[in-house]
Design a protein around this motif. Structure first.
Motif, mmCIF file in Angstrom:
data_model
loop_
_atom_site.group_PDB
_atom_site.id
_atom_site.type_symbol
_atom_site.label_atom_id
_atom_site.label_comp_id
_atom_site.label_asym_id
_atom_site.label_seq_id
_atom_site.Cartn_x
_atom_site.Cartn_y
_atom_site.Cartn_z
ATOM 1 N N ARG A 1 0.839 -1.201 0.000
ATOM 2 C CA ARG A 1 0.000 0.000 0.000
ATOM 3 C C ARG A 1 0.871 1.246 0.000
ATOM 4 O O ARG A 1 1.985 1.229 0.515
ATOM 5 C CB ARG A 1 -0.960 0.009 1.178
ATOM 6 N N PRO A 2 0.381 2.305 -0.589
ATOM 7 C CA PRO A 2 1.179 3.532 -0.652
ATOM 8 C C PRO A 2 1.424 4.101 0.741
ATOM 9 O O PRO A 2 0.629 3.924 1.649
ATOM 10 C CB PRO A 2 0.320 4.493 -1.470
ATOM 11 N N ARG A 3 2.540 4.790 0.865
ATOM 12 C CA ARG A 3 2.864 5.441 2.129
ATOM 13 C C ARG A 3 2.051 6.709 2.311
ATOM 14 O O ARG A 3 1.813 7.134 3.405
ATOM 15 C CB ARG A 3 4.350 5.784 2.189
ATOM 16 N N ARG A 4 1.673 7.353 1.212
ATOM 17 C CA ARG A 4 0.926 8.608 1.268
ATOM 18 C C ARG A 4 -0.371 8.443 0.491
ATOM 19 O O ARG A 4 -0.433 7.707 -0.474
ATOM 20 C CB ARG A 4 1.727 9.740 0.611
ATOM 21 N N GLY A 5 -1.363 9.224 0.892
ATOM 22 C CA GLY A 5 -2.598 9.281 0.129
ATOM 23 C C GLY A 5 -2.391 10.116 -1.118
ATOM 24 O O GLY A 5 -1.345 10.761 -1.281
ATOM 25 N N PRO A 6 -3.383 10.160 -2.011
ATOM 26 C CA PRO A 6 -3.202 10.874 -3.278
ATOM 27 C C PRO A 6 -2.941 12.371 -3.115
ATOM 28 O O PRO A 6 -2.114 12.933 -3.829
ATOM 29 C CB PRO A 6 -4.494 10.619 -4.047
ATOM 30 N N VAL A 7 -3.610 13.013 -2.190
ATOM 31 C CA VAL A 7 -3.410 14.459 -2.005
ATOM 32 C C VAL A 7 -2.005 14.728 -1.473
ATOM 33 O O VAL A 7 -1.296 15.614 -1.975
ATOM 34 C CB VAL A 7 -4.489 15.058 -1.074
ATOM 35 N N ARG A 8 -1.593 13.962 -0.491
ATOM 36 C CA ARG A 8 -0.237 14.134 0.053
ATOM 37 C C ARG A 8 0.822 13.813 -0.990
ATOM 38 O O ARG A 8 1.871 14.459 -1.040
ATOM 39 C CB ARG A 8 -0.039 13.275 1.299
ATOM 40 N N ALA A 9 0.562 12.813 -1.836
ATOM 41 C CA ALA A 9 1.514 12.461 -2.896
ATOM 42 C C ALA A 9 1.663 13.615 -3.885
ATOM 43 O O ALA A 9 2.781 13.943 -4.303
ATOM 44 C CB ALA A 9 1.062 11.186 -3.604
ATOM 45 N N VAL A 10 0.554 14.242 -4.249
ATOM 46 C CA VAL A 10 0.611 15.383 -5.173
ATOM 47 C C VAL A 10 1.373 16.532 -4.526
ATOM 48 O O VAL A 10 2.275 17.121 -5.145
ATOM 49 C CB VAL A 10 -0.803 15.830 -5.603
ATOM 50 N N ILE A 11 1.042 16.851 -3.290
ATOM 51 C CA ILE A 11 1.718 17.966 -2.599
ATOM 52 C C ILE A 11 3.219 17.700 -2.502
ATOM 53 O O ILE A 11 4.035 18.585 -2.770
ATOM 54 C CB ILE A 11 1.089 18.220 -1.218
ATOM 55 N N VAL B 1 7.064 16.957 -14.462
ATOM 56 C CA VAL B 1 7.511 16.440 -15.763
ATOM 57 C C VAL B 1 8.840 15.714 -15.612
ATOM 58 O O VAL B 1 9.038 14.615 -16.145
ATOM 59 C CB VAL B 1 7.611 17.586 -16.799
ATOM 60 N N ASN B 2 9.758 16.297 -14.864
ATOM 61 C CA ASN B 2 11.063 15.684 -14.654
ATOM 62 C C ASN B 2 10.928 14.333 -13.943
ATOM 63 O O ASN B 2 11.558 13.347 -14.346
ATOM 64 C CB ASN B 2 11.965 16.619 -13.847
ATOM 65 N N ASP B 3 10.126 14.286 -12.900
ATOM 66 C CA ASP B 3 9.948 13.027 -12.171
ATOM 67 C C ASP B 3 9.273 11.963 -13.025
ATOM 68 O O ASP B 3 9.602 10.777 -12.935
ATOM 69 C CB ASP B 3 9.148 13.250 -10.883
ATOM 70 N N ALA B 4 8.330 12.368 -13.864
ATOM 71 C CA ALA B 4 7.676 11.415 -14.766
ATOM 72 C C ALA B 4 8.672 10.899 -15.811
ATOM 73 O O ALA B 4 8.681 9.713 -16.140
ATOM 74 C CB ALA B 4 6.472 12.066 -15.444
ATOM 75 N N HIS B 5 9.506 11.786 -16.304
ATOM 76 C CA HIS B 5 10.499 11.404 -17.312
ATOM 77 C C HIS B 5 11.561 10.468 -16.739
ATOM 78 O O HIS B 5 12.000 9.523 -17.405
ATOM 79 C CB HIS B 5 11.148 12.666 -17.894
ATOM 80 N N ASP B 6 11.992 10.724 -15.516
ATOM 81 C CA ASP B 6 13.088 9.972 -14.897
ATOM 82 C C ASP B 6 12.620 8.839 -13.993
ATOM 83 O O ASP B 6 13.390 8.352 -13.169
ATOM 84 C CB ASP B 6 13.971 10.921 -14.073
ATOM 85 N N VAL B 7 11.371 8.415 -14.121
ATOM 86 C CA VAL B 7 10.792 7.478 -13.165
ATOM 87 C C VAL B 7 11.594 6.177 -13.038
ATOM 88 O O VAL B 7 11.810 5.691 -11.923
ATOM 89 C CB VAL B 7 9.300 7.199 -13.476
ATOM 90 N N GLU B 8 12.044 5.618 -14.128
ATOM 91 C CA GLU B 8 12.778 4.345 -14.054
ATOM 92 C C GLU B 8 14.122 4.513 -13.350
ATOM 93 O O GLU B 8 14.505 3.660 -12.546
ATOM 94 C CB GLU B 8 12.954 3.737 -15.449
ATOM 95 N N ARG C 1 13.826 6.946 -5.016
ATOM 96 C CA ARG C 1 12.799 5.911 -5.176
ATOM 97 C C ARG C 1 11.596 6.151 -4.277
ATOM 98 O O ARG C 1 10.536 5.576 -4.481
ATOM 99 C CB ARG C 1 13.391 4.525 -4.926
ATOM 100 N N PHE C 2 11.759 7.024 -3.292
ATOM 101 C CA PHE C 2 10.648 7.341 -2.383
ATOM 102 C C PHE C 2 9.797 8.511 -2.883
ATOM 103 O O PHE C 2 8.788 8.840 -2.261
ATOM 104 C CB PHE C 2 11.170 7.639 -0.976
ATOM 105 N N ALA D 1 7.568 5.835 -6.456
ATOM 106 C CA ALA D 1 7.026 4.881 -5.481
ATOM 107 C C ALA D 1 5.651 4.345 -5.900
ATOM 108 O O ALA D 1 5.086 3.507 -5.211
ATOM 109 C CB ALA D 1 6.929 5.551 -4.110
ATOM 110 N N GLY D 2 5.109 4.839 -7.006
ATOM 111 C CA GLY D 2 3.817 4.366 -7.471
ATOM 112 C C GLY D 2 2.637 4.976 -6.738
ATOM 113 O O GLY D 2 1.515 4.502 -6.849
ATOM 114 N N GLU D 3 2.860 6.057 -6.014
ATOM 115 C CA GLU D 3 1.793 6.725 -5.274
ATOM 116 C C GLU D 3 1.064 7.753 -6.128
ATOM 117 O O GLU D 3 -0.035 8.168 -5.793
ATOM 118 C CB GLU D 3 2.368 7.414 -4.030
ATOM 119 N N LEU D 4 1.695 8.163 -7.223
ATOM 120 C CA LEU D 4 1.115 9.128 -8.148
ATOM 121 C C LEU D 4 1.408 8.632 -9.555
ATOM 122 O O LEU D 4 2.569 8.392 -9.904
ATOM 123 C CB LEU D 4 1.742 10.516 -7.925
#
Length: 150
Positions: free
Chosen positions: A24-34, A84-91, A100-101, A106-109
């Motif tokens: 399960r994710p460590r953060r909820g969706p709102v916290r992950a976005v923030i 955008v940077n985090d989406a591009h560099d995800v792997e 990775r956190f 981490a797959g939370e967003l």
């Protein structure tokens, strides 16, 4: 009685998926976005308020509003760049010991959600600054966004 106390005070262990990762994710969706917006990085954008101080307009309401709008636009466009940077560099981030956190790695967003938020932030920042503050400020926000994304 001692067994009951010990049972309540022991930490709960999250179920583990294959590979030793939490299910399960460590953060909820709102916290992950923030977290992904990196508000701690917005401090550098307070530099836009330096003009108020040096021009002695720190008591001029209109100048304060102008600087605040510019500050908000800079924060939004910077956060769009981080997403955008985090989406591009995800792997690569998933293999990094600390990156990775980050919520995307981490797959939370999800990447589509992150990109959608980035586009909305960039459009609001650019259009809002251009409409409210003029094309010069809109151009500066655009230049800042391009610079932070690259």
């Amino acid at each position: 009685m001692a067994d009951a106390l010990q049972e309540r005070t022991e930490p709960q262990v999250e179920p583990m998926a294959t590979g030793g990762e939490s299910t399960r994710p460590r953060r909820g969706p709102v916290r992950a976005v923030i977290k992904s917006l990196r508000p701690q990085e917005w401090v550098k954008n307070t530099l836009v308020f330096a003009g108020l101080l040096f021009s002695a307009k720190f008591r001029d309401f209109d100048a304060i509003v102008d600087a605040s709008v510019t500050f908000a636009a800079f924060c939004m466009v910077a956060s769009a760049g981080y997403l955008v940077n985090d989406a591009h560099d995800v792997e690569e981030d998933r293999q990094h010991p600390t990156k990775r956190f980050r919520p995307i790695a981490a797959g939370e967003l999800s990447i589509p959600t992150a990109i959608t938020i980035a586009v909305v932030l960039a459009v609001v920042a650019l259009a809002g600054s251009a409409v409210l503050e003029g094309l010069e400020v809109g151009g500066l926000v655009l230049a800042y966004g391009v610079g932070t994304t690259l």
